[in-house]
Design an enzyme around this catalytic site. Structure first.
Site, PDB file in Angstrom:
ATOM      1  CB  THR A 207      -0.965  -0.011   1.202  1.00  0.00           C
ATOM      2  OG1 THR A 207      -0.231  -0.234   2.410  1.00  0.00           O
ATOM      3  CG2 THR A 207      -2.025  -1.097   1.036  1.00  0.00           C
ATOM      4  CE  LYS A 236       0.530  -3.501   3.408  1.00  0.00           C
ATOM      5  NZ  LYS A 236      -0.146  -2.574   4.397  1.00  0.00           N
ATOM      6  CB  THR A 247      -1.325  -2.073   8.423  1.00  0.00           C
ATOM      7  OG1 THR A 247      -2.362  -1.358   9.066  1.00  0.00           O
ATOM      8  CG2 THR A 247      -1.754  -2.314   6.987  1.00  0.00           C
ATOM      9  CD  GLU A 334       2.396   4.963   6.611  1.00  0.00           C
ATOM     10  OE1 GLU A 334       1.575   4.367   5.898  1.00  0.00           O
ATOM     11  OE2 GLU A 334       2.074   5.578   7.647  1.00  0.00           O
ATOM     12  CG  ASN A 474      -0.337   7.976   8.180  1.00  0.00           C
ATOM     13  OD1 ASN A 474      -0.972   6.938   8.070  1.00  0.00           O
ATOM     14  ND2 ASN A 474       0.973   7.998   8.357  1.00  0.00           N
ATOM     15  CB  THR A 479      -6.506  11.825  -1.523  1.00  0.00           C
ATOM     16  OG1 THR A 479      -5.238  12.041  -0.876  1.00  0.00           O
ATOM     17  CG2 THR A 479      -7.587  12.510  -0.734  1.00  0.00           C
TER      18      THR A 479
END
Length: 479
Positions: A207, A236, A247, A334, A474, A479
């Site tokens: 993702t 992932k 996640t 991230e 985040n 979007t």
């Protein structure tokens, strides 16, 4: 049966392989040669393998079906299929809002007692979480369609299903199930055992990941020293990472012969020391699944007894392998710029050491200080001090020490020694913090056991820093 209780271990573990028990070749982590995927940041390409040693009897594919409208390029549907029925084991999120694929995969493994599994199907772009009865039916439809492609009876009943299901992405939205169902035959037709296929499949479950996370290794077992086995895995995860898992999707395949009950025990042991010892942001997701499939195609005597040398060897191999996979997740946190190991030493117990390490790893103040390359050891000590759930007497301030351990092997930079602050060489501290990798060492001095407790228990956690980019990623996620 898949346990319903949380499987987060309360202590860390570093596997030690006895000489001659296992010969594990180096993980296939190498620099890209050609072609280079331009979407992968240059700093991350060193973690992407250019070749691999993949298990016999498995074929994989990654297909683009357009689960998320904004994805018009990358594969988003992964299929992993074994030519022979597999023993299977899995561990799942402990979040109360368990996604539809988590519920369905649990039911399939329980109904089959972990036997006779043939495939895994996974999509990215939509989590199929908190989607009601319709989401459950969508997950079952994905499983049934793969079974149909394999040539198995596809009734949709848990006991008949042989395909596990995974999903990751945005929560609260229904899958574009027609796109997925129509794309499954294409994915099945493209199944392959090549390195390119494995890499593309690993990309299909990503993702916000910046690179596909794929590893493979070869190994031997004590009973068959001349027989080579293989293990490969993909995972992932870049955000919402904190035990009990987060996640995270992980799919591990091996051609070693392992009975289902033994495989479940092996996986639970390894996950508690790997995927449940990492943190990116402290959030726990709805979809986590780590599954391992063993088809036994490489031959040999099946591993079944925990007392056997083969079981001990396989435990070391699987734990080491899952630790390597889990660390790739942290390296792709991230917006992360740092890969940090926090090691708590000389604790009266494993569980207390692990809790303290976990608390440091999820502290926003520690993580932001590391991003700013600020040797603010007071934030580390503060996190140690407010750790909840540890035994009385674990932390004695005047016996506690903190230091930075450089990656170049030079002596530790002492920040606090037995509760007394050191005169810190700020120039050296700054140089240490310029590196991507860093180890923080907290020594509890044996706690209230004092000198008698030294040489006690360690706890390890891996985490990353917090950057401005984390907020941007985040804030724009949907979007």
């Amino acid at each position: 049966m898949v346990p319903n209780t949380p499987f987060l271990a309360a202590f860390s573990y570093t596997p030690r392989v006895r000489p001659g028990a296992v010969r594990a070749l180096a993980a296939q982590v190498r620099h890209y040669t050609t072609p280079i995927d331009p979407s992968i940041p240059e700093s991350k390409r060193k973690f992407v393998p250019c070749s691999g040693a993949y298990p016999l009897g498995f074929r994989v594919s990654g297909t683009h079906v357009g689960v998320k409208k904004s994805n018009i390029t990358f594969p988003d549907l992964a299929i992993i299929c074994s030519e022979e029925p597999c023993s299977a084991a899995a561990v799942f999120t402990t979040n109360k809002f368990q996604a539809a694929p988590v519920q369905v995969s649990k039911q399939i493994i329980n109904a089959r007692s972990g036997r006779g599994i043939r495939a895994v199907i996974a999509n990215s772009g939509c989590a199929n979480a908190v989607t009601g009865k319709g989401g459950i039916q969508d997950a079952k439809s994905m499983s049934a369609k793969v079974d149909q492609c394999i040539g198995l009876k596809a009734t949709g009943n848990d006991g008949d299903s042989s395909t596990l299901v995974m999903s990751t992405g945005v929560i609260g939205q229904r899958l574009p199930i027609e796109k997925i169902i129509s794309g499954i035959p294409t994915g099945y037709a493209n199944l392959s055992s090549t390195h390119t296929a494995w890499l593309k499949t690993a990309r299909a479950i990503c993702t916000t990941d910046t690179f596909p996370k794929l590893l493979s290794r070869s190994f031997t077992l004590p009973s068959s020293p001349d027989r080579t086995y293989h293990i490969a895995g993909m995972t992932k995860g870049a955000g919402m990472i904190h035990p009990n898992m987060a996640t995270l999707l992980g799919i591990i395949c091996t051609d070693a012969p392992i009975e289902a009950p033994a495989l479940q025990s092996l996986l639970a042991h390894s996950v508690s020391r790997s995927f449940n010892s990492i943190s990116v942001d402290g959030d726990t997701s709805t979809n986590d699944t780590i599954a391992v499939l063993a088809n036994g195609v490489a031959g040999g005597k099946p591993i079944s007894s925990p007392e056997s040398p083969e079981y001990t060897a396989m435990q070391s191999i699987l734990t080491s392998f899952t630790q390597s996979l889990a660390q790739l997740v942290v390296r792709d946190g991230e917006g992360a710029t740092k890969f940090v190991t926090v090691r708590v030493r000389n604790s009266p117990s494993h569980s207390d050491a692990k809790l303290i390490a976990s608390t440091i790893a999820r502290s926003p103040l520690v993580k932001t200080a590391l991003y700013g390359k600020d040797a603010n050891w007071g934030r580390i000590l503060c996190a140690v001090g407010y750790t909840q759930g540890i035994s009385p007497g674990t932390i004695i301030p005047e016996r506690t020490s903190v230091s930075f351990k450089p990656v170049d092997g030079s002596p530790e930079l002492k920040l606090l020694v037995n509760g007394e602050p050191e005169a810190v060489d700020e120039e050296r501290a700054s140089a240490i913090l310029q590196n991507e990798d860093l180890e923080i060492v907290v020594d509890l001095g044996g706690g209230d056991k004092g000198e008698a407790g030294k040489g006690g228990e360690d706890g390890v956690f891996w985490f990353c820093d917090f950057s401005h980019e984390y907020v941007t990623i985040n804030g724009d996620y949907r979007t």
